[in-house]
Design a protein around this motif. Structure first.
Motif, PDB file in Angstrom:
ATOM      1  N   LEU A   1     -23.504  54.185 -12.468  1.00  0.00           N
ATOM      2  CA  LEU A   1     -24.296  53.411 -13.429  1.00  0.00           C
ATOM      3  C   LEU A   1     -24.212  54.033 -14.818  1.00  0.00           C
ATOM      4  O   LEU A   1     -24.266  53.332 -15.820  1.00  0.00           O
ATOM      5  CB  LEU A   1     -25.756  53.325 -12.985  1.00  0.00           C
ATOM      6  N   VAL A   2     -24.092  55.363 -14.857  1.00  0.00           N
ATOM      7  CA  VAL A   2     -23.995  56.097 -16.115  1.00  0.00           C
ATOM      8  C   VAL A   2     -22.904  57.144 -15.951  1.00  0.00           C
ATOM      9  O   VAL A   2     -22.862  57.842 -14.940  1.00  0.00           O
ATOM     10  CB  VAL A   2     -25.342  56.777 -16.472  1.00  0.00           C
ATOM     11  N   LEU A   3     -22.045  57.246 -16.942  1.00  0.00           N
ATOM     12  CA  LEU A   3     -20.946  58.208 -16.896  1.00  0.00           C
ATOM     13  C   LEU A   3     -20.953  59.042 -18.175  1.00  0.00           C
ATOM     14  O   LEU A   3     -20.908  58.490 -19.277  1.00  0.00           O
ATOM     15  CB  LEU A   3     -19.607  57.480 -16.767  1.00  0.00           C
ATOM     16  N   ARG A   4     -21.042  60.358 -18.002  1.00  0.00           N
ATOM     17  CA  ARG A   4     -20.980  61.285 -19.132  1.00  0.00           C
ATOM     18  C   ARG A   4     -19.553  61.749 -19.316  1.00  0.00           C
ATOM     19  O   ARG A   4     -18.887  62.144 -18.371  1.00  0.00           O
ATOM     20  CB  ARG A   4     -21.874  62.497 -18.868  1.00  0.00           C
ATOM     21  N   GLN A   5     -19.083  61.735 -20.561  1.00  0.00           N
ATOM     22  CA  GLN A   5     -17.762  62.222 -20.922  1.00  0.00           C
ATOM     23  C   GLN A   5     -17.938  63.008 -22.213  1.00  0.00           C
ATOM     24  O   GLN A   5     -17.872  62.449 -23.299  1.00  0.00           O
ATOM     25  CB  GLN A   5     -16.795  61.039 -21.106  1.00  0.00           C
TER      26      GLN A   5
ATOM     27  N   GLU B   1     -30.149  60.376 -15.643  1.00  0.00           N
ATOM     28  CA  GLU B   1     -28.889  61.107 -15.788  1.00  0.00           C
ATOM     29  C   GLU B   1     -29.015  62.313 -16.710  1.00  0.00           C
ATOM     30  O   GLU B   1     -28.480  63.382 -16.409  1.00  0.00           O
ATOM     31  CB  GLU B   1     -27.794  60.170 -16.323  1.00  0.00           C
ATOM     32  N   ILE B   2     -29.701  62.172 -17.850  1.00  0.00           N
ATOM     33  CA  ILE B   2     -29.691  63.248 -18.862  1.00  0.00           C
ATOM     34  C   ILE B   2     -31.047  63.899 -19.093  1.00  0.00           C
ATOM     35  O   ILE B   2     -31.143  64.834 -19.886  1.00  0.00           O
ATOM     36  CB  ILE B   2     -29.116  62.762 -20.210  1.00  0.00           C
ATOM     37  N   GLY B   3     -32.088  63.397 -18.447  1.00  0.00           N
ATOM     38  CA  GLY B   3     -33.415  63.957 -18.695  1.00  0.00           C
ATOM     39  C   GLY B   3     -34.061  63.254 -19.873  1.00  0.00           C
ATOM     40  O   GLY B   3     -34.293  62.060 -19.824  1.00  0.00           O
ATOM     41  N   SER B   4     -34.305  63.966 -20.932  1.00  0.00           N
ATOM     42  CA  SER B   4     -35.007  63.414 -22.085  1.00  0.00           C
ATOM     43  C   SER B   4     -34.160  62.399 -22.848  1.00  0.00           C
ATOM     44  O   SER B   4     -32.996  62.651 -23.176  1.00  0.00           O
ATOM     45  CB  SER B   4     -35.405  64.540 -23.039  1.00  0.00           C
ATOM     46  N   LEU B   5     -34.767  61.260 -23.160  1.00  0.00           N
ATOM     47  CA  LEU B   5     -34.097  60.246 -23.986  1.00  0.00           C
ATOM     48  C   LEU B   5     -33.921  60.724 -25.426  1.00  0.00           C
ATOM     49  O   LEU B   5     -33.143  60.132 -26.178  1.00  0.00           O
ATOM     50  CB  LEU B   5     -34.874  58.933 -23.942  1.00  0.00           C
TER      51      LEU B   5
ATOM     52  N   GLU C   1     -24.005  46.188 -20.937  1.00  0.00           N
ATOM     53  CA  GLU C   1     -23.325  47.470 -20.766  1.00  0.00           C
ATOM     54  C   GLU C   1     -23.106  48.050 -22.159  1.00  0.00           C
ATOM     55  O   GLU C   1     -23.214  47.337 -23.150  1.00  0.00           O
ATOM     56  CB  GLU C   1     -21.995  47.307 -20.046  1.00  0.00           C
ATOM     57  N   GLY C   2     -22.804  49.348 -22.240  1.00  0.00           N
ATOM     58  CA  GLY C   2     -22.595  49.924 -23.565  1.00  0.00           C
ATOM     59  C   GLY C   2     -22.219  51.382 -23.562  1.00  0.00           C
ATOM     60  O   GLY C   2     -21.915  51.974 -22.518  1.00  0.00           O
ATOM     61  N   GLU C   3     -22.248  51.928 -24.770  1.00  0.00           N
ATOM     62  CA  GLU C   3     -21.853  53.307 -25.010  1.00  0.00           C
ATOM     63  C   GLU C   3     -22.775  53.908 -26.063  1.00  0.00           C
ATOM     64  O   GLU C   3     -23.187  53.249 -27.013  1.00  0.00           O
ATOM     65  CB  GLU C   3     -20.411  53.359 -25.511  1.00  0.00           C
TER      66      GLU C   3
END
Length: 162
Positions: free
Chosen positions: A31-35, A87-91, A154-156
């Protein structure tokens, strides 16, 4: 609680929990991908407060009007933010919204897709402001969306590198 979470609370908004997997449905993707500092999110639909699929279903221009679609897109933003937070914790780690693609379940004659996806963009801009929240965007009509949801996005975006 971070700055963005406080703003959500001030607006009376809460993020839904992860969506439970529906029987017979398989989602072989993230659902979320970190790169690095890039964060991409797969298409999300509107969720109910309990995490399930939001009960609002149907096609814009038939069962649903622009106001319904705007609210559905706003609910999609909450769904996306919930996935990102898990996915990342804090927005607060989001440094920049980059691109949004809004898909609207529409009749062939419905032409107000941009007004519908404004529900997503307006919430992001209200939370992150015009510098960090501004993004490029497309809003397009689709013949059908999964589970007859009215909107998918969807987005980035960019996040801090920690």
């Amino acid at each position: 609680m971070g700055e963005i979470e406080r703003r959500l609370a001030d607006l009376g908004l809460t993020l839904p929990p992860a969506m439970p997997m529906l029987p017979g449905v398989r989602l072989p993707f993230s659902l979320v991908l970190r790169q690095g500092s890039r964060l991409l999110f797969s298409g999300h639909g509107p969720q109910a407060p309990d995490g399930g699929i939001h009960p609002m279903r149907g096609k814009l221009g038939a069962e649903l009007g622009v106001e319904d679609g705007y609210e559905a897109a706003r609910q999609v933003a909450l769904s996306v933010l919930g996935s990102i937070q898990r996915e990342i914790g804090s927005l607060d780690r989001i440094t920049r919204w980059v691109k949004v693609l809004g898909l609207v379940n529409s009749t062939p004659t419905f032409c107000a897709q941009p007004a519908v996806i404004n529900g997503f963009s307006d919430l992001i801009l209200s939370l992150w402001g015009p510098e960090r929240g501004a993004h490029v965007r497309s809003a397009v009509g689709m013949a059908q969306l999964p589970f007859n949801i009215p909107v998918e996005v969807e987005g980035e975006l960019e996040i801090d590198g920690d």
